[in-house]
Design a protein around this motif. Sequence first.
Motif, PDB file in Angstrom:
ATOM      1  N   ARG A   1      75.563 -16.160  38.014  1.00 38.54           N
ATOM      2  CA  ARG A   1      74.837 -15.322  38.744  1.00 38.54           C
ATOM      3  C   ARG A   1      74.287 -13.989  37.787  1.00 38.54           C
ATOM      4  N   ARG A   2      75.200 -13.372  37.127  1.00 37.99           N
ATOM      5  CA  ARG A   2      74.858 -12.215  36.224  1.00 37.99           C
ATOM      6  C   ARG A   2      73.774 -12.524  35.367  1.00 37.99           C
TER       7      ARG A   2
ATOM      8  N   THR B   1      66.405  -8.766  37.593  1.00 37.97           N
ATOM      9  CA  THR B   1      66.445  -8.385  38.987  1.00 37.97           C
ATOM     10  C   THR B   1      68.175  -8.005  39.232  1.00 37.97           C
ATOM     11  N   SER B   2      68.424  -7.852  40.365  1.00 36.09           N
ATOM     12  CA  SER B   2      69.966  -7.730  40.926  1.00 36.09           C
ATOM     13  C   SER B   2      70.653  -8.987  41.226  1.00 36.09           C
ATOM     14  N   GLU B   3      71.857  -9.056  41.132  1.00 33.85           N
ATOM     15  CA  GLU B   3      72.830 -10.117  41.738  1.00 33.85           C
ATOM     16  C   GLU B   3      72.487 -10.261  43.227  1.00 33.85           C
ATOM     17  N   GLN B   4      72.260  -9.273  43.891  1.00 39.91           N
ATOM     18  CA  GLN B   4      71.723  -9.365  45.457  1.00 39.91           C
ATOM     19  C   GLN B   4      70.663 -10.056  45.619  1.00 39.91           C
ATOM     20  N   ARG B   5      69.542  -9.830  44.898  1.00 36.80           N
ATOM     21  CA  ARG B   5      68.156 -10.529  45.018  1.00 36.80           C
ATOM     22  C   ARG B   5      68.703 -12.011  44.507  1.00 36.80           C
ATOM     23  N   ILE B   6      69.274 -12.441  43.681  1.00 29.28           N
ATOM     24  CA  ILE B   6      69.581 -13.904  43.440  1.00 29.28           C
ATOM     25  C   ILE B   6      70.114 -14.602  44.646  1.00 29.28           C
ATOM     26  N   ILE B   7      71.112 -13.771  45.313  1.00 32.37           N
ATOM     27  CA  ILE B   7      71.721 -14.175  46.646  1.00 32.37           C
ATOM     28  C   ILE B   7      70.552 -14.466  47.708  1.00 32.37           C
TER      29      ILE B   7
ATOM     30  N   LEU C   1      65.952 -20.774  45.025  1.00 35.62           N
ATOM     31  CA  LEU C   1      66.919 -21.065  44.095  1.00 35.62           C
ATOM     32  C   LEU C   1      67.914 -21.942  44.675  1.00 35.62           C
ATOM     33  N   THR C   2      68.614 -22.890  43.922  1.00 33.40           N
ATOM     34  CA  THR C   2      69.778 -23.715  44.334  1.00 33.40           C
ATOM     35  C   THR C   2      71.116 -23.558  43.721  1.00 33.40           C
ATOM     36  N   GLU C   3      72.295 -23.015  44.283  1.00 33.12           N
ATOM     37  CA  GLU C   3      73.391 -22.787  43.802  1.00 33.12           C
ATOM     38  C   GLU C   3      73.933 -24.286  43.423  1.00 33.12           C
ATOM     39  N   ARG C   4      74.556 -24.221  42.139  1.00 31.54           N
ATOM     40  CA  ARG C   4      75.374 -25.414  41.809  1.00 31.54           C
ATOM     41  C   ARG C   4      76.702 -24.780  41.752  1.00 31.54           C
ATOM     42  N   TYR C   5      77.726 -25.678  42.157  1.00 27.55           N
ATOM     43  CA  TYR C   5      79.108 -25.639  42.408  1.00 27.55           C
ATOM     44  C   TYR C   5      79.400 -24.026  42.996  1.00 27.55           C
TER      45      TYR C   5
ATOM     46  N   LYS D   1      82.610 -20.627  40.750  1.00 29.97           N
ATOM     47  CA  LYS D   1      81.587 -19.509  40.401  1.00 29.97           C
ATOM     48  C   LYS D   1      80.156 -20.116  40.497  1.00 29.97           C
ATOM     49  N   PRO D   2      79.188 -19.711  41.179  1.00 29.68           N
ATOM     50  CA  PRO D   2      77.988 -20.302  41.327  1.00 29.68           C
ATOM     51  C   PRO D   2      77.226 -20.377  40.164  1.00 29.68           C
ATOM     52  N   ARG D   3      76.273 -21.423  39.840  1.00 30.89           N
ATOM     53  CA  ARG D   3      75.538 -21.370  38.578  1.00 30.89           C
ATOM     54  C   ARG D   3      74.113 -21.748  38.860  1.00 30.89           C
ATOM     55  N   TYR D   4      73.292 -21.459  38.094  1.00 36.31           N
ATOM     56  CA  TYR D   4      71.906 -21.778  38.466  1.00 36.31           C
ATOM     57  C   TYR D   4      71.292 -22.617  37.293  1.00 36.31           C
ATOM     58  N   LEU D   5      70.271 -23.508  37.405  1.00 40.07           N
ATOM     59  CA  LEU D   5      69.826 -24.128  36.215  1.00 40.07           C
ATOM     60  C   LEU D   5      68.868 -23.200  35.549  1.00 40.07           C
TER      61      LEU D   5
END
Length: 66
Positions: free
Chosen positions: A15-16, A24-30, A38-42, A46-50
């Motif tokens: 996420r970072r 942007t911020s991590e809150q914006r990613i959420i 966006l879709t979170e993997r795992y 720890k969530p990851r993103y493509l």
Amino acid sequence: MADLIHAIQPILVYRRDAAAMLATSEQRIIALVKDGYLTERYPDSKPRYLVTELQEYASSLPTERR
């Protein structure tokens, strides 16, 4: 044999790193995940993103005109 050497790029980022890629911020990613952009993997660990998904989203953003 030199043709076989390629630059290694990550497929998934945390996420970072995703926030840094989109400036942007991590809150914006959420929020983008909750809104379905966006879709979170795992998500259980720890969530990851493509990276390709992040690049697609970034390229679809409108550019600011001056």
